[in-house]
Structure formats: structure tokens, C-alpha cells
Design a protein around this motif. Structure first.
Motif, PDB file in Angstrom:
ATOM      1  N   SER B  17       0.842  -1.202   0.000  1.00 49.90           N
ATOM      2  CA  SER B  17       0.000   0.000   0.000  1.00 49.90           C
ATOM      3  C   SER B  17       0.872   1.245   0.000  1.00 49.90           C
ATOM      4  O   SER B  17       1.920   1.277   0.655  1.00 49.90           O
ATOM      5  N   THR B  18       0.415   2.262  -0.711  1.00 48.13           N
ATOM      6  CA  THR B  18       1.107   3.556  -0.656  1.00 48.13           C
ATOM      7  C   THR B  18       0.555   4.415   0.477  1.00 48.13           C
ATOM      8  O   THR B  18       1.038   5.515   0.704  1.00 48.13           O
ATOM      9  N   TRP B  48       2.750  -4.933  -5.424  1.00 48.12           N
ATOM     10  CA  TRP B  48       2.075  -4.124  -6.439  1.00 48.12           C
ATOM     11  C   TRP B  48       2.227  -2.642  -6.113  1.00 48.12           C
ATOM     12  O   TRP B  48       2.455  -1.819  -6.982  1.00 48.12           O
ATOM     13  N   LYS B  49       2.140  -2.299  -4.838  1.00 51.35           N
ATOM     14  CA  LYS B  49       2.110  -0.889  -4.445  1.00 51.35           C
ATOM     15  C   LYS B  49       3.292  -0.475  -3.566  1.00 51.35           C
ATOM     16  O   LYS B  49       3.268   0.598  -2.983  1.00 51.35           O
ATOM     17  N   GLU B  50       4.249  -1.366  -3.385  1.00 54.54           N
ATOM     18  CA  GLU B  50       5.423  -1.000  -2.601  1.00 54.54           C
ATOM     19  C   GLU B  50       6.665  -1.520  -3.310  1.00 54.54           C
ATOM     20  O   GLU B  50       6.568  -2.180  -4.346  1.00 54.54           O
ATOM     21  N   GLU B  51       7.804  -1.257  -2.694  1.00 58.92           N
ATOM     22  CA  GLU B  51       9.058  -1.720  -3.261  1.00 58.92           C
ATOM     23  C   GLU B  51       9.650  -2.861  -2.429  1.00 58.92           C
ATOM     24  O   GLU B  51       9.481  -2.832  -1.194  1.00 58.92           O
ATOM     25  N   PRO B  52      10.330  -3.822  -3.057  1.00 64.19           N
ATOM     26  CA  PRO B  52      10.524  -3.898  -4.493  1.00 64.19           C
ATOM     27  C   PRO B  52       9.215  -4.228  -5.189  1.00 64.19           C
ATOM     28  O   PRO B  52       8.418  -5.017  -4.694  1.00 64.19           O
ATOM     29  N   ARG B  55       7.958  -5.298 -10.919  1.00 69.85           N
ATOM     30  CA  ARG B  55       8.810  -4.985 -12.065  1.00 69.85           C
ATOM     31  C   ARG B  55      10.289  -4.882 -11.680  1.00 69.85           C
ATOM     32  O   ARG B  55      11.155  -4.930 -12.535  1.00 69.85           O
ATOM     33  N   GLN B  56      10.553  -4.665 -10.377  1.00 71.66           N
ATOM     34  CA  GLN B  56      11.950  -4.483  -9.935  1.00 71.66           C
ATOM     35  C   GLN B  56      12.598  -5.772  -9.449  1.00 71.66           C
ATOM     36  O   GLN B  56      13.807  -5.791  -9.185  1.00 71.66           O
ATOM     37  N   TYR B  77      -8.657 -11.221 -10.020  1.00 68.11           N
ATOM     38  CA  TYR B  77      -8.084 -10.164 -10.850  1.00 68.11           C
ATOM     39  C   TYR B  77      -6.566 -10.086 -10.703  1.00 68.11           C
ATOM     40  O   TYR B  77      -5.841 -10.044 -11.699  1.00 68.11           O
ATOM     41  N   GLN B  81      -4.546 -11.935 -13.610  1.00 67.74           N
ATOM     42  CA  GLN B  81      -4.227 -10.917 -14.628  1.00 67.74           C
ATOM     43  C   GLN B  81      -2.995 -10.084 -14.283  1.00 67.74           C
ATOM     44  O   GLN B  81      -2.029 -10.044 -15.037  1.00 67.74           O
ATOM     45  N   ARG B  85       1.014 -10.626 -15.706  1.00 65.44           N
ATOM     46  CA  ARG B  85       1.348  -9.569 -16.674  1.00 65.44           C
ATOM     47  C   ARG B  85       2.588  -8.790 -16.224  1.00 65.44           C
ATOM     48  O   ARG B  85       3.522  -8.576 -17.001  1.00 65.44           O
ATOM     49  N   GLU B  86       2.606  -8.377 -14.971  1.00 63.34           N
ATOM     50  CA  GLU B  86       3.720  -7.556 -14.484  1.00 63.34           C
ATOM     51  C   GLU B  86       5.024  -8.351 -14.384  1.00 63.34           C
ATOM     52  O   GLU B  86       6.106  -7.807 -14.562  1.00 63.34           O
ATOM     53  N   LEU B 145     -14.273  -6.648 -11.133  1.00 67.73           N
ATOM     54  CA  LEU B 145     -13.227  -6.876 -12.127  1.00 67.73           C
ATOM     55  C   LEU B 145     -13.052  -8.359 -12.447  1.00 67.73           C
ATOM     56  O   LEU B 145     -12.567  -8.706 -13.515  1.00 67.73           O
TER      57      LEU B 145
END
Lengths: 206, 271
Positions: B17-18, B48-52, B55-56, B77, B81, B85-86, B145
Motif C-alpha cells: 500500500s502507498t 504491487w504498491k510498494e518496493e521492491p 517490475r523491480q 483479478y 491478470q 502480466r507484471e 473486475l
């Protein structure tokens, strides 16, 4: 070459490097140390952080106890030190503060990580972000200017679209470059907000 | 289940979460616990919403074989999905950047979740509460979704009903689709109601949003880690008594569920 071996080459015995807001050093005997770069004068007085959990908690909040969801925001707290002898252990500690930042640079420098254009990132979004890809170039520049530039230490390595040329970032003897090879969740969220804002403005009742 | 994968990495995926600092906490806790066992060469988390971020994560993993376990509640979802995908993976096993990547089932559909939900419901009740006069509500997010997102919760409700546990009733409810958790007083008629959030963390939804929908908070509070008091069960609301538990995903045994999903993968999907 492993990430640990790469670190040993980048930070040889008796040397220092900047990494984000950190100052990394390796003593003549091989002890790795990381401190906030603003702590340089007083290492003895610093709080020793030993575990990954302690370092993750350090990176989670700023000096005002505000949550830091973006770990490369220029708001890392001062007053601590972490040190160890093992290269892989040290990379784990760096990852606790800056997740993946070291590995991103290494992969990019080796040519194993190709930056992804902003349009590519936005166009594949679905769900609540599915319209983010409809931003125009002006909005894209606004994201970089108003979100990325002041809010993050990473240097943008991606182009706005695949046709744009972008300069390759070169290694530096004094620091490990902090790279952004793909727009993050904050840029995607801002793109969605800008699209929504423009839509609402265009469709506002007269 | 004890397994040994000395040449493989384990990658735990979470939402993160951000806004809420507690969202990723259970994933890291489970990762640290599993890493301490030495069952895998390395243990990573990505969000999805934090690091890493998803994609990283790939440059951080040096092993040639990776097991991915989504620390998500349902097959929906995200797991069908967004995550594939990511991560640029497809199907049960993919090749990605020279690595063999195994995509395991999410923790929420593991068979032990039924026992965990029952355990969590009963452990927050005060002694002497009659289970026959108690309704258990399993609450989830719900989304338009992906219709499969609610299946995990409906399956758990059916599984709990099929046990010998003497709950007066067991029902499902959601934040964003009917039956809505905000309507809990009309969805139930028993004097006592237990609500167990089928969520991964005590974060934005389960700690901050649902208490407002239940009426035990008048407005969204600070995050759990920022407050001195977690919850003060029970809540007396008119002639009803409500118990609200912490999210199912915070149970320490979820670390074993994550490892179990790797074993399940090897037994059922590995070719």
C-alpha cells in the motif's frame, strides 16, 4: 559474476561510495558500513542496526514519522549505522533500505535490463488504471517535473515513448547510480489522476 | 511441511500500500520466518504498491529456479491478470530471463484456511458465548473486475458449514458487492456476530475501512501500527454483540501455508 562479486569490485578495500542518501564504505580489513551521508562526522554516536527487519522499519518512516511508501524519496532518517563483513549480507541490508536499487543498476550496466517507456507501462494497465495510457506528452512531462524530480532520488532512464531517444547513464567512480528503469506506481496513479482531471474539466456542466 | 530447495529462490507476492504502512508487514514476517529455516536458497518479497515492485524484482534474484507464491486471498483479478502480466510469466511454469519460474496457487485457496478461519473466530470469543446463537461472517473485498474474486470466500463459507462446528450460521459478505458487510445487522439475526476479515493484512481495508462499515468506528482511524490499542472486543451495539478479528493473513502459520503451496505445486503442476 554474482551481485556480491560485483559489489566487491565496485567497493574495493579501503574505499567509499555514495548510494542514494547513503555513504557506503569498506575498511582495509573488509568491513562494510552504510550510514546516512549526513552522518559522516559522528559514526560512534550512531544507532547500530543489525537486522533486515530493523533496517526495513527505519526506511518505512521519515523523521516526522510519516510513512515512506517510496523508499527512494529523499527523506531517509539519519542517526544509524549498519555494518557487516559479508558482501551478500551487505547487499541484503542495502535492499532493506533501497529495495532492488543495487541490482537494478548492475542489471542495467550489464545490458540485461532495458528501460521500459512510460507509454508502454501505462498502456498495459487495467482496472482503475486502464485510462492512464491516454495522457498526452504535456501530462507526461508534468509527471516527471512534479512527481519524479522532486520526490525521488532515482534518475529516469526510460523514454516517454519507444520512439524517443534517451541517454544511457554511465558508471561513476564516486557513486552507484540510482536508476529508474520503469515508471512506478506513483507515476501511474498520477497519470490516471491527470486523465480524470482533464475528462472532468472537459465534461463539466456549463 | 518441511521441504528442501537449496538451489531455488522463493518469491512471495503481496499487494502492499502507498497509504498504509502495515499492508506488507505479514509478507515480510512470513518471508523472514521461512528464510530462517534455510529451506530455500533465498527468500524475496515483491509488491504491487510498494518496493521492491513486481517490475523491480527479477534482477534481485540470482537463482535459476524460482517458486512464486502469491500472498493473496483469492484467485482473481490480481493472481490471474495483474501478477502474471507484471512479472511477464504465463501458466504454471515459465522461462524468464534464463530462470525457470513456477507460479504456485495463492495462499487463500489452501485447504488449511478453513481451520484457520474457525480457529480465529473462536479464539476472539469470550468464554461462555453460545456458538449456536452466533453467526460467523467471513468478509472479503469483492470486485466487479473478476467474478472469481469472491469464490474463495464462498468456498470457505461452504467448507465451514460442512464441519461439525456449531455456529448458528455462517455467511459471506463484501465491501464492494452484495451482500454488503455494512448491512450485517440485517444479514444476521443472532445475538452474537463474529466477523473475520479474509484479508492478508490489518491494513487499509480490514483495519481502517471495514470497522467504519460495521459501525465500530465512526471514521477511518490511523493505521494499526500507529495506535496503542488494536481492538477492544466485544462491541455492544443495541441488542447485538459484535466481535471483530484481525485479518486471517496475519496468522503466523501462514508461513507454513506458503511453503505448503510450493509442495502442492511440485505434486500437482510440475511437469
Amino acid at each position: 559474476m554474482t551481485l556480491a562479486e560485483t559489489l566487491e569490485n565496485l567497493l574495493p578495500l579501503d574505499s567509499t561510495l555514495r548510494f542514494g542518501e547513503l555513504r557506503l564504505s569498506r575498511s582495509a580489513k573488509g568491513l562494510y558500513r552504510a550510514v546516512h551521508s549526513r552522518n559522516e562526522a559522528s559514526e560512534e554516536a550512531l544507532e547500530k542496526l543489525e537486522s533486515l527487519k530493523e533496517l526495513r522499519e527505519l526506511a518505512k518512516f521519515d523523521a516526522n514519522n510519516e510513512y515512506r511508501p517510496l523508499k527512494t524519496a529523499p527523506t531517509l532518517k539519519c542517526g544509524w549505522i549498519t555494518e557487516c563483513e559479508d558482501s551478500a549480507d551487505f547487499i541484503g541490508r542495502l535492499d532493506a533500505v533501497y529495495p532492488g536499487l543495487f541490482a537494478t543498476w548492475v542489471a542495467y550496466d550489464r545490458g540485461e535490463l532495458t528501460p521500459v517507456s512510460l507509454r508502454n507501462t501505462l498502456d498495459r494497465q487495467t482496472g482503475m488504471y486502464r485510462f492512464a495510457g491516454t495522457i498526452n506528452d504535456q501530462m507526461a512531462n508534468r509527471i516527471m517535473r512534479e512527481v519524479c524530480s522532486p520526490g525521488c532520488l532515482r534518475k529516469i532512464a526510460w523514454p516517454i515513448d519507444d520512439q524517443c531517444a534517451v541517454s544511457r547513464i554511465k558508471p561513476n567512480e564516486r557513486y552507484i547510480p540510482a536508476l529508474c528503469t520503469e515508471a512506478c506506481t506513483f507515476a501511474v496513479s498520477t497519470a490516471r489522476e491527470l486523465v480524470k482531471e482533464a475528462y472532468d474539466k472537459a465534461n463539466a456542466p456549463e | 511441511m518441511a521441504i528442501s530447495k537449496p538451489d531455488s529462490a522463493l518469491l512471495i507476492l503481496g499487494h502492499g500500500s502507498t497509504e498504509n504502512p502495515d499492508s506488507s508487514h505479514p509478507s515480510w514476517e512470513h518471508a523472514d520466518k521461512i528464510a530462517a529455516t534455510g529451506q530455500f536458497s533465498s527468500v524475496h518479497c515483491a509488491f504491487w504498491k510498494e518496493e521492491p515492485s513486481f517490475r523491480q524484482i527479477w534482477p534481485m534474484i540470482e537463482e535459476k529456479e524460482v517458486y512464486i507464491v502469491p500472498n493473496f486471498i483469492s484467485e482473481g483479478y490480481f493472481t490471474r491478470q495483474v501478477l502474471p502480466r507484471e512479472l511477464e510469466i504465463k501458466g504454471h511454469t515459465s522461462e524468464r530471463l534464463g530462470k525457470k519460474v513456477h507460479y504456485c496457487d495463492p495462499v487463500g485457496i489452501h485447504s488449511t484456511m478453513t481451520d484457520l478461519l474457525i480457529k480465529r473466530a473462536k479464539e476472539i470469543l469470550d468464554p461462555g458465548v453460545n456458538l449456536n446463537e452466533t453467526t460467523l461472517i467471513i468478509v472479503g473485498h469483492g470486485t466487479n473486475l473478476n467474478k472469481k474474486s469472491v469464490d474463495a470466500i464462498k468456498d470457505q463459507v461452504a467448507a465451514i458449514k460442512a464441519t461439525d462446528e456449531p455456529f448458528g450460521d455462517v455467511i459471506d459478505a463484501y465491501m464492494e458487492e452484495a451482500p454488503f458487510i455494512a448491512d450485517w445487522k440485517t444479514l444476521t439475526d443472532s445475538p452474537t456476530v463474529i466477523v473475520v476479515p479474509f484479508f492478508i493484512a490489518d491494513a487499509l481495508h480490514s483495519y481502517q475501512d471495514i470497522p467504519v462499515l460495521l459501525g465500530i468506528e465512526t471514521e477511518i482511524t490511523e493505521a494499526a501500527s500507529q495506535r496503542d490499542v488494536f481492538r477492544q472486543n466485544p462491541y455492544h451495539m443495541g441488542d447485538r454483540t459484535l466481535y471483530y478479528s484481525s485479518a486471517i493473513g496475519t496468522d503466523p502459520s501462514l508461513a507454513e501455508v506458503i511453503v505448503d503451496q510450493v509442495s502442492y505445486f511440485d505434486e500437482h503442476y510440475r511437469s
